[in-house]
Design a protein around this motif. Structure first.
Motif, PDB file in Angstrom:
ATOM      1  N   PRO A  97       0.848  -1.253  -0.062  1.00  0.00           N
ATOM      2  CA  PRO A  97      -0.079   0.176  -0.017  1.00  0.00           C
ATOM      3  C   PRO A  97       0.846   1.019  -0.011  1.00  0.00           C
ATOM      4  CG  PRO A  97       0.163  -0.966   2.158  1.00  0.00           C
ATOM      5  CD  PRO A  97       0.847  -1.946   1.341  1.00  0.00           C
ATOM      6  N   VAL A  98       1.456   1.547  -1.223  1.00  0.00           N
ATOM      7  CA  VAL A  98       2.126   2.819  -1.085  1.00  0.00           C
ATOM      8  C   VAL A  98       1.533   4.012  -1.104  1.00  0.00           C
ATOM      9  CG1 VAL A  98       3.941   1.849  -2.540  1.00  0.00           C
ATOM     10  CG2 VAL A  98       2.063   2.939  -3.797  1.00  0.00           C
ATOM     11  N   ASN A 101       1.860   6.532  -5.887  1.00  0.00           N
ATOM     12  CA  ASN A 101       2.078   5.594  -6.950  1.00  0.00           C
ATOM     13  C   ASN A 101       2.933   6.192  -8.048  1.00  0.00           C
ATOM     14  OD1 ASN A 101       2.131   3.330  -8.395  1.00  0.00           O
ATOM     15  ND2 ASN A 101       0.360   3.558  -9.276  1.00  0.00           N
ATOM     16  N   GLN A 102       4.329   6.331  -7.636  1.00  0.00           N
ATOM     17  CA  GLN A 102       5.274   7.068  -8.175  1.00  0.00           C
ATOM     18  C   GLN A 102       5.833   6.071  -9.344  1.00  0.00           C
ATOM     19  OE1 GLN A 102       8.030   8.807  -5.578  1.00  0.00           O
ATOM     20  NE2 GLN A 102       6.636  10.485  -5.075  1.00  0.00           N
ATOM     21  N   GLU A 103       6.350   6.250 -10.475  1.00  0.00           N
ATOM     22  CA  GLU A 103       7.007   5.434 -11.442  1.00  0.00           C
ATOM     23  C   GLU A 103       8.031   4.697 -10.914  1.00  0.00           C
ATOM     24  OE1 GLU A 103       8.407   7.184 -14.782  1.00  0.00           O
ATOM     25  OE2 GLU A 103       6.383   8.042 -15.396  1.00  0.00           O
ATOM     26  N   ARG A 104       9.054   5.233  -9.998  1.00  0.00           N
ATOM     27  CA  ARG A 104       9.965   4.384  -9.300  1.00  0.00           C
ATOM     28  C   ARG A 104       9.525   3.186  -8.438  1.00  0.00           C
ATOM     29  NH1 ARG A 104      10.711   5.016  -3.837  1.00  0.00           N
ATOM     30  NH2 ARG A 104       9.644   6.930  -2.966  1.00  0.00           N
ATOM     31  N   ASP A 105       8.375   3.032  -8.148  1.00  0.00           N
ATOM     32  CA  ASP A 105       7.788   2.056  -7.388  1.00  0.00           C
ATOM     33  C   ASP A 105       7.648   0.748  -8.125  1.00  0.00           C
ATOM     34  OD1 ASP A 105       5.689   4.632  -5.623  1.00  0.00           O
ATOM     35  OD2 ASP A 105       7.552   3.449  -4.778  1.00  0.00           O
ATOM     36  N   HIS A 297       3.784  -3.763  16.557  1.00  0.00           N
ATOM     37  CA  HIS A 297       3.968  -3.914  15.237  1.00  0.00           C
ATOM     38  C   HIS A 297       4.936  -2.693  14.781  1.00  0.00           C
ATOM     39  CE1 HIS A 297       0.565  -6.378  14.858  1.00  0.00           C
ATOM     40  NE2 HIS A 297      -0.107  -5.538  15.532  1.00  0.00           N
ATOM     41  N   ARG A 298       5.503  -3.009  13.618  1.00  0.00           N
ATOM     42  CA  ARG A 298       6.505  -1.892  12.991  1.00  0.00           C
ATOM     43  C   ARG A 298       5.942  -0.514  13.166  1.00  0.00           C
ATOM     44  NH1 ARG A 298       6.723  -1.958   8.404  1.00  0.00           N
ATOM     45  NH2 ARG A 298       5.723  -3.782   7.701  1.00  0.00           N
ATOM     46  N   TRP A 299       6.619   0.260  13.569  1.00  0.00           N
ATOM     47  CA  TRP A 299       6.064   1.923  13.631  1.00  0.00           C
ATOM     48  C   TRP A 299       6.247   2.598  12.248  1.00  0.00           C
ATOM     49  CZ3 TRP A 299       7.291   4.831  18.586  1.00  0.00           C
ATOM     50  CH2 TRP A 299       7.033   4.196  19.915  1.00  0.00           C
ATOM     51  N   GLU A 300       5.285   1.898  11.217  1.00  0.00           N
ATOM     52  CA  GLU A 300       5.410   2.504  10.060  1.00  0.00           C
ATOM     53  C   GLU A 300       3.725   2.455   9.300  1.00  0.00           C
ATOM     54  OE1 GLU A 300       9.447   1.506   7.719  1.00  0.00           O
ATOM     55  OE2 GLU A 300       8.116  -0.364   8.028  1.00  0.00           O
ATOM     56  N   HIS A 301       3.586   3.360   8.499  1.00  0.00           N
ATOM     57  CA  HIS A 301       2.168   3.840   8.066  1.00  0.00           C
ATOM     58  C   HIS A 301       1.261   2.394   7.604  1.00  0.00           C
ATOM     59  CE1 HIS A 301       2.317   3.399   3.566  1.00  0.00           C
ATOM     60  NE2 HIS A 301       3.644   3.646   3.687  1.00  0.00           N
ATOM     61  N   ASP A 302       2.000   1.508   7.096  1.00  0.00           N
ATOM     62  CA  ASP A 302       1.535   0.104   6.475  1.00  0.00           C
ATOM     63  C   ASP A 302       0.719  -0.377   7.515  1.00  0.00           C
ATOM     64  OD1 ASP A 302       4.346  -0.178   6.810  1.00  0.00           O
ATOM     65  OD2 ASP A 302       3.617  -2.431   6.510  1.00  0.00           O
ATOM     66  N   LYS A 303       1.176  -0.367   8.954  1.00  0.00           N
ATOM     67  CA  LYS A 303       0.575  -0.919   9.981  1.00  0.00           C
ATOM     68  C   LYS A 303      -0.785  -0.167  10.522  1.00  0.00           C
ATOM     69  CE  LYS A 303       3.277  -4.402   9.745  1.00  0.00           C
ATOM     70  NZ  LYS A 303       3.056  -5.625   9.133  1.00  0.00           N
ATOM     71  N   ASP A 304      -1.009   1.110   9.835  1.00  0.00           N
ATOM     72  CA  ASP A 304      -2.067   2.008  10.318  1.00  0.00           C
ATOM     73  C   ASP A 304      -2.201   2.348  11.794  1.00  0.00           C
ATOM     74  OD1 ASP A 304      -4.140   3.575   9.929  1.00  0.00           O
ATOM     75  OD2 ASP A 304      -5.733   2.002   9.217  1.00  0.00           O
ATOM     76  N   PRO A 305      -1.258   2.814  12.408  1.00  0.00           N
ATOM     77  CA  PRO A 305      -1.311   3.255  13.720  1.00  0.00           C
ATOM     78  C   PRO A 305      -2.283   4.184  14.022  1.00  0.00           C
ATOM     79  CG  PRO A 305       0.602   4.325  12.696  1.00  0.00           C
ATOM     80  CD  PRO A 305       0.246   3.181  11.719  1.00  0.00           C
ATOM     81  N   ALA A 375      -3.274  -3.457  10.735  1.00  0.00           N
ATOM     82  CA  ALA A 375      -2.387  -3.388   9.421  1.00  0.00           C
ATOM     83  C   ALA A 375      -3.149  -3.212   8.082  1.00  0.00           C
ATOM     84  CB  ALA A 375      -1.648  -4.505   9.560  1.00  0.00           C
ATOM     85  N   LYS A 376      -2.611  -2.572   7.190  1.00  0.00           N
ATOM     86  CA  LYS A 376      -3.054  -2.477   5.931  1.00  0.00           C
ATOM     87  C   LYS A 376      -2.367  -3.349   4.808  1.00  0.00           C
ATOM     88  CE  LYS A 376      -2.893   1.888   5.838  1.00  0.00           C
ATOM     89  NZ  LYS A 376      -3.143   3.486   5.313  1.00  0.00           N
ATOM     90  N   HIS A 377      -1.156  -4.030   5.534  1.00  0.00           N
ATOM     91  CA  HIS A 377      -0.051  -4.654   4.778  1.00  0.00           C
ATOM     92  C   HIS A 377       0.348  -5.886   5.611  1.00  0.00           C
ATOM     93  CE1 HIS A 377       4.254  -4.852   3.502  1.00  0.00           C
ATOM     94  NE2 HIS A 377       3.537  -5.355   2.481  1.00  0.00           N
ATOM     95  N   GLU A 378      -0.142  -7.101   5.567  1.00  0.00           N
ATOM     96  CA  GLU A 378       0.313  -8.126   6.210  1.00  0.00           C
ATOM     97  C   GLU A 378       0.124  -9.513   5.711  1.00  0.00           C
ATOM     98  OE1 GLU A 378       2.276  -9.342   8.469  1.00  0.00           O
ATOM     99  OE2 GLU A 378       1.505  -7.841   9.865  1.00  0.00           O
TER     100      GLU A 378
END
Length: 465
Positions: A97-98, A101-105, A297-305, A375-378
């Motif tokens: 879940p970026v 959505n940039q080209e580099r992804d 969980h990891r403190w990152e946006h994909d875990k939807d804190p 999470a939004k990514h698991e």
């Protein structure tokens, strides 16, 4: 050394797996890069390992995670291209879940597709991970403006298999609070009956296996996940007055407490004087001690804190009594919500921050009642299963990998459902503490999976290249 382990992101579950294989599988040698700057590891790790891995005629198998661009490494090191190349997917970038959505992804998912085309065996840590990757390849390749490749899923799928991530569950009974001792006793009896003959890790006692094997049913296949799952379904439903009944109540629109006698229970300030760690609750009954919630969980946006903290703030506004431990690893970019939530929750906090000591980490899990994922990514969820092993009641999204592992009673579909579940649990924490989660963590243990991993890593080098 016949087995070459390469890990471009040596941290978290990636590190756990490499360490576990090195300890328990003979003839392994590992080359790794620190778990920092993930994007640069995915871009450039192949050229680093081209120089770091010495040439040797003893290698027979190459095992690596999908962070590494295996196609690049095979091209740069033709001697490694002739090995049996095993690619393990902890996650996949096709459905990540970026935020933008940039080209580099595109490059990260493209690297993983290339790696699959070069690999001899592609292993996923869950069926959800495998299917989400394979069924998205066609759509993903449409991002190429023209001259798109065709039928890549058909080429890759025959190489694929699911092999769950093996967790080395520790003995945590010494950390259990009084209300969890009965949970551990019941869990031990059930697990010993299901797995009488196991692979031993370096810390296990072989006499236990011999004793259990002697008393086991000779028809049961050791480490059989299918038979384990069937046994799980035979566990009787919990009697009335359990978390299941609290859960069913949430389906109605009423917000009236489940038990009428709740209105006669002592009133607490939310997260107030009776909060804190377990030792601060001496003299309180099981019902009076505040619900203890953990987010590991990891403190990152994909875990939807954001979703998690929003739910806790609603509980606090309702005057409900709870304590929270926010664990998990942090990296260079920590979302601002963590600083804000730490201030807003304040007196509700039992622990805040990453615990580097595994022993202290499992102790914190054992002190909790409920473990929550937003999470939004698991694709597997090691932290959730570790918490269940420590006696926590799991609450997970009804999405991603979770329906594959957890029964429906542990799943929620909306943030409002999560709030209602926790609201009810705050009112009757004693029922949550008595609950024995119907999740067979043993089928995800190294003891149950070791034979499959050893078989995977035992193959000889390819002779047709």
């Amino acid at each position: 050394m016949s087995i070459l382990l390469i890990e471009a992101f040596y941290g978290g579950s990636h590190k756990q797996l490499i360490d576990l294989l090195q300890r328990n599988v003979e003839d392994c040698v590992a080359y790794t890069l620190p778990a920092k700057k993930w994007h640069w590891r995915a871009r450039t790790a192949a050229i680093y390992f081209m120089q770091a891995v010495p040439v040797s005629g003893s290698y027979r198998v190459l095992f690596t995670s999908s962070v590494l661009n295996l196609a690049e490494l095979a091209a740069l090191r033709p001697d490694l291209a002739t090995l049996k190349k095993i690619l393990y997917f902890h996650e996949n970038q096709l459905v990540y879940p970026v935020r933008k959505n940039q080209e580099r992804d595109f490059q990260y998912g493209y690297n993983q597709v290339l790696s699959c085309l070069v690999a001899d065996v592609v292993v996923f840590n869950s069926a959800f991970n495998m299917e989400s990757f394979l069924t998205t390849i066609g759509t993903f390749m449409k991002l190429i403006p023209d001259y798109r490749p065709k039928d890549l899923e058909k080429i890759i799928r025959p190489k694929c298999q699911v092999l769950y991530f093996p967790i080395n569950f520790p003995d945590v009974k010494r950390f259990f609070t009084d209300d969890k001792h009965s949970y551990f006793s019941e869990k031990t009896v059930v697990e010993e009956a299901r797995n009488p003959e196991r692979c031993l890790s370096e810390n296990e006692d072989s006499t236990l296996v011999k004793r259990l094997t002697k008393n086991s049913d000779s028809d049961q296949e050791p480490g059989s996940c299918k038979k384990i799952s069937a046994t799980c379904q035979e566990v009787p439903l919990n009697p009335p007055g359990t978390p299941q009944e609290l859960n069913r109540k949430e389906e109605s629109e009423s917000t009236v407490p489940y038990h009428e006698e709740d209105k006669e229970q002592p009133t607490f300030d939310p997260c107030g004087k009776t909060g804190g760690m377990v030792e601060k609750c001496d003299g309180l009954t099981n019902q009076q001690r505040p619900l203890r919630i953990v987010w590991p969980h990891r403190w990152e946006h994909d875990k939807d804190p954001e979703a998690f903290f929003k739910t806790l703030l609603k509980l606090k506004e309702k005057g409900l009594n709870f304590q929270v431990s926010v664990l998990g690893e942090t990296f260079s970019d920590v979302p601002d919500i963590f600083t804000e939530a730490r201030k807003d929750l304040d007196v509700c906090v039992s622990h805040w921050g990453y615990i580097s000591s595994k022993e202290e980490y499992f102790k914190a899990l054992c002190e909790a009642d409920v473990v929550v994922s937003t999470a939004k990514h698991e694709f597997f969820g090691v932290a959730m299963l570790e918490a269940v092993h420590c006696g926590c009641y799991p609450l997970c999204p009804n999405a991603l990998v979770y329906p594959e592992i957890f029964a429906a009673e542990y799943l929620y579909s909306t943030p409002e459902q999560l709030f209602k579940r926790l609201q009810n649990f705050c009112k009757r924490p004693d029922l949550v503490r008595k609950h024995h989660a119907k999740v067979d963590t043993d089928q995800f243990s190294w003891a149950a999976l070791c034979r499959e991993f050893r078989s995977l890593l035992a193959a000889e080098a390819r002779e047709d290249l």
